[in-house]
Design a protein around this motif. Structure first.
Motif: not given
Length: 250
Positions: A80-89
């Motif tokens: 999931g793109r949002r999940r990876v985005f939030l994990a990266g931030m």
């Protein structure tokens, strides 16, 4: 009317907020790439880096960011793109705090490597979220155009900002400034970003992920090491050859 105002014309309030959120994340990551360049001598004196090892502050970031971007892009498609985005931030915020508090070369290098991994995770996820948040056509073209412009500006702004912060405050603020930015994105993103995954769950291509990631790591390592040594150095040639072979296998 400014360029940004023209670019957001016709967007809903939610779309504008999504755009600001993703552009903020992308600009911050672009700034991180070059923000410590001017501050390297001050960092070496404060943390205890030998002059010949200062390049690793930039290399640690570049290796992880460039070498792992494709891998994390694949992970974002799977999880999931949002999940990876939030994990990266989240990783960016934690790594930046650790980097600002660093008291040894090992701690600083670990923080820079973690920032590079955060960049590798956030960049493809943010781009995917940008394209899925806007319908195909003029709105998406404007969003992508603004994203490209700010990313390019961020690389230049990083060197300028790093010099200003080092002169007025401390090089540590080049790290600390990322913490409130990451906190803002993490608080706001779950409210406005929708999760997007492929309709069909693709299989994880582990051999492909390993060969392309290790191949890119080897090539980036060769390029950055050549700047400190030379292109004829055996270590550089061996790394470059390994990268070519691995990318060929991929």
């Amino acid at each position: 009317m400014t360029t940004t105002e023209r670019g957001t014309a016709g967007m809903t309030g939610r779309q504008r907020f999504v755009l600001v959120l993703l552009l903020t994340a992308g600009f911050t990551l672009a700034v991180d790439f070059s923000v410590l360049t001017v501050a390297l001598p001050a960092i070496g004196a404060d943390v205890g880096f030998a002059l010949g090892n200062l390049q690793w502050i930039a290399t640690a970031f570049a290796l992880c960011a460039a070498g792992c971007t494709l891998l994390f892009g694949r992970v974002a498609d799977l999880l999931g793109r949002r999940r990876v985005f939030l994990a990266g931030m989240t990783l960016l915020g934690v790594a930046s705090l650790a980097g600002g508090l660093a008291v040894s070369p090992a701690m600083l290098l670990a923080a820079r490597a973690a920032q590079g991994l955060a960049t590798a995770a956030v960049t493809p996820a943010a781009l995917a979220l940008l394209t899925t948040s806007f319908p195909e056509g003029p709105l998406r073209e404007r969003a992508l155009g603004l994203n490209g412009s700010l990313m390019a500006a961020g690389f230049t702004a990083g060197a300028i900002l790093g010099g200003v912060l080092t002169d007025l405050l401390s090089w540590r603020w080049a790290f600390f400034l990322n913490v409130p930015v990451a906190a803002f994105v993490l608080l706001a993103a779950p409210r406005v970003l929708d999760e997007h995954r492929p309709d069909r769950r693709a299989k994880a291509d582990l051999p492909g992920a390993l060969t392309v990631t290790l191949g890119l790591l080897a090539v980036v390592y060769a390029a950055t090491t050549a700047g400190a040594r030379s292109w004829g150095d055996p270590r550089v040639l061996l790394s470059l050859a390994a990268g070519v072979v691995l990318l060929g296998l991929f």
